[in-house]
Design a protein around this motif. Structure first.
Motif, PDB file in Angstrom:
ATOM      1  N   GLU A  46       0.826  -1.207   0.000  1.00  0.00           N
ATOM      2  CA  GLU A  46       0.000   0.000   0.000  1.00  0.00           C
ATOM      3  C   GLU A  46       0.865   1.265   0.000  1.00  0.00           C
ATOM      4  OE1 GLU A  46      -2.281  -2.985   2.694  1.00  0.00           O
ATOM      5  OE2 GLU A  46      -0.216  -2.574   2.076  1.00  0.00           O
ATOM      6  N   ASP A  47       1.976   1.223   0.765  1.00  0.00           N
ATOM      7  CA  ASP A  47       2.875   2.386   0.804  1.00  0.00           C
ATOM      8  C   ASP A  47       3.483   2.641  -0.572  1.00  0.00           C
ATOM      9  OD1 ASP A  47       2.685   2.830   3.678  1.00  0.00           O
ATOM     10  OD2 ASP A  47       3.860   0.999   3.903  1.00  0.00           O
ATOM     11  N   ALA A  48       3.970   1.567  -1.196  1.00  0.00           N
ATOM     12  CA  ALA A  48       4.597   1.713  -2.512  1.00  0.00           C
ATOM     13  C   ALA A  48       3.592   2.220  -3.543  1.00  0.00           C
ATOM     14  CB  ALA A  48       5.194   0.381  -2.954  1.00  0.00           C
ATOM     15  N   ALA A  49       2.362   1.703  -3.499  1.00  0.00           N
ATOM     16  CA  ALA A  49       1.343   2.139  -4.459  1.00  0.00           C
ATOM     17  C   ALA A  49       1.041   3.629  -4.299  1.00  0.00           C
ATOM     18  CB  ALA A  49       0.072   1.315  -4.277  1.00  0.00           C
ATOM     19  N   ARG A  50       0.943   4.096  -3.059  1.00  0.00           N
ATOM     20  CA  ARG A  50       0.650   5.516  -2.835  1.00  0.00           C
ATOM     21  C   ARG A  50       1.815   6.410  -3.255  1.00  0.00           C
ATOM     22  NH1 ARG A  50      -2.085   3.611   2.618  1.00  0.00           N
ATOM     23  NH2 ARG A  50      -4.293   3.667   2.010  1.00  0.00           N
ATOM     24  N   LYS A  51       3.049   5.920  -3.053  1.00  0.00           N
ATOM     25  CA  LYS A  51       4.212   6.673  -3.519  1.00  0.00           C
ATOM     26  C   LYS A  51       4.158   6.862  -5.033  1.00  0.00           C
ATOM     27  CE  LYS A  51       7.733   5.309  -0.081  1.00  0.00           C
ATOM     28  NZ  LYS A  51       8.564   6.519  -0.008  1.00  0.00           N
ATOM     29  N   ILE A  52       3.927   5.757  -5.754  1.00  0.00           N
ATOM     30  CA  ILE A  52       3.914   5.817  -7.218  1.00  0.00           C
ATOM     31  C   ILE A  52       2.733   6.650  -7.712  1.00  0.00           C
ATOM     32  CG2 ILE A  52       3.722   4.461  -9.337  1.00  0.00           C
ATOM     33  CD1 ILE A  52       6.421   4.260  -7.838  1.00  0.00           C
ATOM     34  N   LYS A  53       1.586   6.472  -7.094  1.00  0.00           N
ATOM     35  CA  LYS A  53       0.412   7.251  -7.501  1.00  0.00           C
ATOM     36  C   LYS A  53       0.685   8.751  -7.378  1.00  0.00           C
ATOM     37  CE  LYS A  53      -4.537   7.746  -6.377  1.00  0.00           C
ATOM     38  NZ  LYS A  53      -5.056   7.581  -7.753  1.00  0.00           N
ATOM     39  N   ALA A  54       1.345   9.152  -6.300  1.00  0.00           N
ATOM     40  CA  ALA A  54       1.625  10.573  -6.079  1.00  0.00           C
ATOM     41  C   ALA A  54       2.536  11.148  -7.162  1.00  0.00           C
ATOM     42  CB  ALA A  54       2.254  10.775  -4.703  1.00  0.00           C
ATOM     43  N   VAL A  55       3.596  10.432  -7.543  1.00  0.00           N
ATOM     44  CA  VAL A  55       4.507  10.986  -8.555  1.00  0.00           C
ATOM     45  C   VAL A  55       3.874  10.973  -9.941  1.00  0.00           C
ATOM     46  CG1 VAL A  55       6.594  10.463  -7.247  1.00  0.00           C
ATOM     47  CG2 VAL A  55       5.743   8.788  -8.878  1.00  0.00           C
ATOM     48  N   LEU A  56       2.999   9.996 -10.222  1.00  0.00           N
ATOM     49  CA  LEU A  56       2.310   9.996 -11.515  1.00  0.00           C
ATOM     50  C   LEU A  56       1.309  11.147 -11.588  1.00  0.00           C
ATOM     51  CD1 LEU A  56       1.721   6.164 -12.072  1.00  0.00           C
ATOM     52  CD2 LEU A  56       3.490   7.612 -13.099  1.00  0.00           C
ATOM     53  N   GLU A  57       0.666  11.470 -10.464  1.00  0.00           N
ATOM     54  CA  GLU A  57      -0.215  12.638 -10.428  1.00  0.00           C
ATOM     55  C   GLU A  57       0.584  13.913 -10.673  1.00  0.00           C
ATOM     56  OE1 GLU A  57      -3.372  13.185 -10.224  1.00  0.00           O
ATOM     57  OE2 GLU A  57      -4.206  11.214  -9.745  1.00  0.00           O
ATOM     58  N   ASP A  58       1.753  14.018 -10.031  1.00  0.00           N
ATOM     59  CA  ASP A  58       2.590  15.207 -10.204  1.00  0.00           C
ATOM     60  C   ASP A  58       3.052  15.363 -11.643  1.00  0.00           C
ATOM     61  OD1 ASP A  58       2.318  15.848  -7.548  1.00  0.00           O
ATOM     62  OD2 ASP A  58       4.263  15.021  -6.946  1.00  0.00           O
ATOM     63  N   ALA A  59       3.287  14.226 -12.307  1.00  0.00           N
ATOM     64  CA  ALA A  59       3.760  14.268 -13.694  1.00  0.00           C
ATOM     65  C   ALA A  59       2.649  14.640 -14.668  1.00  0.00           C
ATOM     66  CB  ALA A  59       4.361  12.923 -14.085  1.00  0.00           C
ATOM     67  N   GLN A  60       1.406  14.660 -14.197  1.00  0.00           N
ATOM     68  CA  GLN A  60       0.248  15.113 -14.980  1.00  0.00           C
ATOM     69  C   GLN A  60       0.041  14.299 -16.253  1.00  0.00           C
ATOM     70  OE1 GLN A  60       0.939  19.379 -15.389  1.00  0.00           O
ATOM     71  NE2 GLN A  60      -0.147  19.773 -13.481  1.00  0.00           N
ATOM     72  N   TYR A  61       0.172  12.975 -16.139  1.00  0.00           N
ATOM     73  CA  TYR A  61      -0.196  12.120 -17.260  1.00  0.00           C
ATOM     74  C   TYR A  61      -1.707  12.174 -17.477  1.00  0.00           C
ATOM     75  CZ  TYR A  61       4.480  10.097 -17.279  1.00  0.00           C
ATOM     76  OH  TYR A  61       5.841   9.912 -17.368  1.00  0.00           O
ATOM     77  N   ALA A  62      -2.118  12.030 -18.724  1.00  0.00           N
ATOM     78  CA  ALA A  62      -3.549  12.053 -19.037  1.00  0.00           C
ATOM     79  C   ALA A  62      -4.281  10.929 -18.311  1.00  0.00           C
ATOM     80  CB  ALA A  62      -3.758  11.940 -20.542  1.00  0.00           C
ATOM     81  N   ASP A  63      -3.618   9.801 -18.158  1.00  0.00           N
ATOM     82  CA  ASP A  63      -4.196   8.684 -17.420  1.00  0.00           C
ATOM     83  C   ASP A  63      -3.064   7.752 -17.018  1.00  0.00           C
ATOM     84  OD1 ASP A  63      -6.094   7.120 -16.201  1.00  0.00           O
ATOM     85  OD2 ASP A  63      -6.979   6.350 -18.049  1.00  0.00           O
ATOM     86  N   TYR A  64      -3.306   6.974 -15.975  1.00  0.00           N
ATOM     87  CA  TYR A  64      -2.303   5.986 -15.562  1.00  0.00           C
ATOM     88  C   TYR A  64      -2.975   4.820 -14.843  1.00  0.00           C
ATOM     89  CZ  TYR A  64      -2.751   8.231 -10.977  1.00  0.00           C
ATOM     90  OH  TYR A  64      -3.248   8.741  -9.806  1.00  0.00           O
ATOM     91  N   TRP A  65      -2.275   3.705 -14.843  1.00  0.00           N
ATOM     92  CA  TRP A  65      -2.673   2.492 -14.121  1.00  0.00           C
ATOM     93  C   TRP A  65      -1.409   1.926 -13.503  1.00  0.00           C
ATOM     94  CZ3 TRP A  65      -0.834  -2.450 -14.477  1.00  0.00           C
ATOM     95  CH2 TRP A  65      -1.600  -3.485 -13.930  1.00  0.00           C
ATOM     96  N   LEU A  66      -1.502   1.446 -12.275  1.00  0.00           N
ATOM     97  CA  LEU A  66      -0.326   0.852 -11.645  1.00  0.00           C
ATOM     98  C   LEU A  66      -0.711  -0.366 -10.823  1.00  0.00           C
ATOM     99  CD1 LEU A  66       0.107   1.595  -8.274  1.00  0.00           C
ATOM    100  CD2 LEU A  66      -0.044   3.877  -9.313  1.00  0.00           C
ATOM    101  N   GLN A  67       0.189  -1.321 -10.804  1.00  0.00           N
ATOM    102  CA  GLN A  67       0.039  -2.487  -9.938  1.00  0.00           C
ATOM    103  C   GLN A  67       1.358  -2.736  -9.230  1.00  0.00           C
ATOM    104  OE1 GLN A  67      -2.217  -6.002 -11.125  1.00  0.00           O
ATOM    105  NE2 GLN A  67      -0.512  -7.298 -10.505  1.00  0.00           N
TER     106      GLN A  67
END
Length: 306
Positions: free
Chosen positions: A259-280
């Motif tokens: 859960e920690d790793a997922a939230r870390k990655i989600k935060a940086v992808l939000e900052d990068a302002q991608y049109a959309d993203y998916w992570l596992q």
């Protein structure tokens, strides 16, 4: 050589009429030169998938050789970048005029990168599994990038339990004695002092992002660096003892549930302002015989689903 050779795809009637979403080829061997920002052009060996839709309901089939030859041109005469991929997609559609108005290409390959050690100054090769998918849908171009990053994850619960055992061992060993600095220091450096260690495991972040349709170049290195810098504990290539010690320190200072790793990655992808993203996030447990997994998406309408 005979002239006027038959073209069944053009002349034979379809056994049954109907539109098809995608028709084409998969697992095409395709070496090519790949271009991305801040990287020298790289020779890679890819597996390709190439498709067009078939919206003419009574057509027997598509012309698969035309797709193959367009990919072969990409492989032998060009470098692979957003512009040349778009040209290949245009060729797919123009060579199927009246049959298709959608086209799709997928390249799957390993991207080899030289990566420096943590402290010693050594370097070694690391390969990053990469998939690039490009699509034209009625004139609209889109790009999607999928990437795997491997790292180490140390369990916070296991670390807390290990610390408790060390405290207990200390209490049993010294039983309330008055101690000086040297005694404590020596005990901590002994096998008696570290009676338990937390468990950690090799872990993989699968990340998929939508790129801008008007990009002029890929930027794979920036995404890899962003993900590894956020996770803090990417697996290493060349390792000397000082690198291994630093890696142990980084693991100890960056304890992570999935859960920690997922939230870390989600935060940086939000900052990068991608049109959309998916992570596992996949933590391949060393304690359990099963894996710990966390999934997240950007959450936009008609976007990636969890």
């Amino acid at each position: 050589m005979q002239s006027n050779m038959p073209d069944i795809a053009d002349t034979a009637p379809a056994l049954q009429t109907g539109k098809l979403d995608w028709v084409g080829m998969a697992d095409i061997e395709l070496p090519f030169i790949f271009e991305s920002r801040d990287l020298a052009p790289l020779h890679v060996n890819a597996k390709a998938r190439a498709f067009v839709n078939l919206h003419k309901e009574d057509a027997k089939g598509i012309h698969m050789s035309r797709l193959f030859l367009a990919l072969d041109t990409l492989s032998t005469e060009q470098h692979v970048n957003p512009q040349t991929i778009a040209q290949a997609l245009d060729s797919f559609i123009s060579s199927h005029e009246g049959l298709s108005d959608q086209a799709k290409i997928e390249f799957k390959f390993e991207l080899p990168l030289r990566r420096k050690s943590l402290l010693s100054g050594k370097a070694g090769w690391k390969s990053y599994p990469l998939t690039i998918e490009a699509k034209i849908d009625r004139g609209v171009l889109s790009f999607e990038l999928s990437l795997d990053v491997t790292y180490s994850s140390t369990c916070p619960c296991s670390a807390a339990l290990a610390r408790q055992l060390i405290q207990q061992a200390f209490a049993e060993q010294f039983n309330g004695q008055a101690l000086n600095h040297e005694q404590v220091l020596n005990w901590l450096g002994s096998t008696d002092g570290i009676v338990a260690t937390p468990h950690s495991q090799r872990s993989i972040a699968n990340v998929k992002v939508k790129l801008d349709s008007n990009i002029t170049e890929f930027d794979i290195l920036s995404l890899i660096n962003t993900l590894e810098n956020e996770l803090k504990t990417p697996v290493q290539a060349a390792v000397k003892r000082e690198d291994e010690q630093e890696f142990a320190r980084l693991n100890g200072q960056n304890l992570m549930f999935c859960e920690d790793a997922a939230r870390k990655i989600k935060a940086v992808l939000e900052d990068a302002q991608y049109a959309d993203y998916w992570l596992q996030i996949n933590h391949y447990e060393s304690l359990h015989a099963h894996d710990a997994v966390a999934i997240a998406v950007k959450g936009i309408d008609d976007g990636y689903q969890p």
